[in-house]
Design a protein around this motif. Structure first.
Motif, PDB file in Angstrom:
ATOM      1  N   ILE A   1      12.145  15.540   1.940  1.00  0.00           N
ATOM      2  CA  ILE A   1      11.434  15.109   0.739  1.00  0.00           C
ATOM      3  C   ILE A   1      10.171  14.365   1.160  1.00  0.00           C
ATOM      4  N   ASN A   2       9.060  14.750   0.590  1.00  0.00           N
ATOM      5  CA  ASN A   2       7.803  14.049   0.826  1.00  0.00           C
ATOM      6  C   ASN A   2       7.748  12.864  -0.140  1.00  0.00           C
ATOM      7  N   PRO A   3       7.793  11.627   0.360  1.00  0.00           N
ATOM      8  CA  PRO A   3       7.781  10.461  -0.527  1.00  0.00           C
ATOM      9  C   PRO A   3       6.540  10.388  -1.420  1.00  0.00           C
ATOM     10  N   GLN A   4       5.458  11.032  -1.021  1.00  0.00           N
ATOM     11  CA  GLN A   4       4.249  11.018  -1.845  1.00  0.00           C
ATOM     12  C   GLN A   4       4.464  11.719  -3.181  1.00  0.00           C
ATOM     13  N   THR A   5       5.455  12.613  -3.246  1.00  0.00           N
ATOM     14  CA  THR A   5       5.718  13.343  -4.493  1.00  0.00           C
ATOM     15  C   THR A   5       6.643  12.583  -5.430  1.00  0.00           C
ATOM     16  N   MET A   6       7.188  11.455  -4.964  1.00  0.00           N
ATOM     17  CA  MET A   6       8.092  10.670  -5.802  1.00  0.00           C
ATOM     18  C   MET A   6       7.279   9.804  -6.756  1.00  0.00           C
TER      19      MET A   6
ATOM     20  N   PRO B   1       0.829  -1.212   0.000  1.00  0.00           N
ATOM     21  CA  PRO B   1       0.000   0.000   0.000  1.00  0.00           C
ATOM     22  C   PRO B   1       0.864   1.264   0.000  1.00  0.00           C
ATOM     23  N   ASP B   2       0.353   2.304  -0.641  1.00  0.00           N
ATOM     24  CA  ASP B   2       1.091   3.566  -0.749  1.00  0.00           C
ATOM     25  C   ASP B   2       1.469   4.133   0.610  1.00  0.00           C
ATOM     26  N   ASP B   3       0.582   4.036   1.599  1.00  0.00           N
ATOM     27  CA  ASP B   3       0.886   4.576   2.929  1.00  0.00           C
ATOM     28  C   ASP B   3       2.111   3.902   3.540  1.00  0.00           C
ATOM     29  N   LEU B   4       2.214   2.588   3.388  1.00  0.00           N
ATOM     30  CA  LEU B   4       3.366   1.857   3.913  1.00  0.00           C
ATOM     31  C   LEU B   4       4.623   2.217   3.119  1.00  0.00           C
ATOM     32  N   ARG B   5       4.504   2.279   1.804  1.00  0.00           N
ATOM     33  CA  ARG B   5       5.642   2.658   0.958  1.00  0.00           C
ATOM     34  C   ARG B   5       6.149   4.045   1.357  1.00  0.00           C
ATOM     35  N   ASN B   6       5.237   4.995   1.526  1.00  0.00           N
ATOM     36  CA  ASN B   6       5.632   6.358   1.885  1.00  0.00           C
ATOM     37  C   ASN B   6       6.313   6.405   3.249  1.00  0.00           C
ATOM     38  N   LEU B   7       5.814   5.623   4.199  1.00  0.00           N
ATOM     39  CA  LEU B   7       6.424   5.559   5.527  1.00  0.00           C
ATOM     40  C   LEU B   7       7.849   5.003   5.440  1.00  0.00           C
ATOM     41  N   LEU B   8       8.011   3.882   4.734  1.00  0.00           N
ATOM     42  CA  LEU B   8       9.328   3.255   4.601  1.00  0.00           C
ATOM     43  C   LEU B   8      10.301   4.168   3.865  1.00  0.00           C
ATOM     44  N   TYR B   9       9.843   4.815   2.797  1.00  0.00           N
ATOM     45  CA  TYR B   9      10.707   5.720   2.035  1.00  0.00           C
ATOM     46  C   TYR B   9      11.067   6.941   2.869  1.00  0.00           C
ATOM     47  N   GLY B  10      10.121   7.474   3.634  1.00  0.00           N
ATOM     48  CA  GLY B  10      10.397   8.629   4.483  1.00  0.00           C
ATOM     49  C   GLY B  10      11.480   8.330   5.504  1.00  0.00           C
TER      50      GLY B  10
END
Length: 128
Positions: A120-125, A84-93
């Motif tokens: 960097i906000n991972p959501q923008t990647m 899920p995007d939320d988990l991806r964004n957390l891990l990338y952050g």
């Protein structure tokens, strides 16, 4: 959490004193799930370049992080098989922030010591 600097390089200081005062950061992240470890491996790459000439690379770093997830089986995968995007964004952050510190320490004492990776906000990647 495991951490390894896979590669790091700083190019020679440019002869023109105006070059290297402003920086562009190119950041990439990739993730893999390592089943036997019940952990995500996050590969973070950062290139520091001249903002007017992306071919003029001042430094590169590749950092590999291993982040254990206790309840991975409870995370639902998306239809495309990705997390899920939320988990991806957390891990990338977490991974980008950790890389910021590694980069800061690695550049200390070089002509790039003022090149601090911005937040960097991972959501923008871009995904993929």
């Amino acid at each position: 959490l495991g951490l390894k600097t896979h590669s790091f390089k700083v190019e020679d200081e440019p002869e023109d004193p105006k070059v290297g005062l402003v920086f562009n950061f190119n950041v990439s992240c990739l993730h893999f799930f390592i089943e036997e470890e019940k952990a995500f491996q996050i590969n973070v790459g950062v290139s520091i370049t001249d903002p007017t000439n992306s071919n003029l690379i001042f430094s590169n770093i590749q950092v590999v992080l291993l982040i254990k997830v206790q309840e991975y089986v409870n995370f639902k995968k998306e239809e495309d098989g990705d997390i899920p995007d939320d988990l991806r964004n957390l891990l990338y952050g977490i991974s980008i922030s950790t890389t910021r510190g590694v980069l800061y320490s690695s550049l200390k004492g070089t002509y790039l010591e003022r090149a601090i990776l911005p937040i960097i906000n991972p959501q923008t990647m871009k995904k993929g």
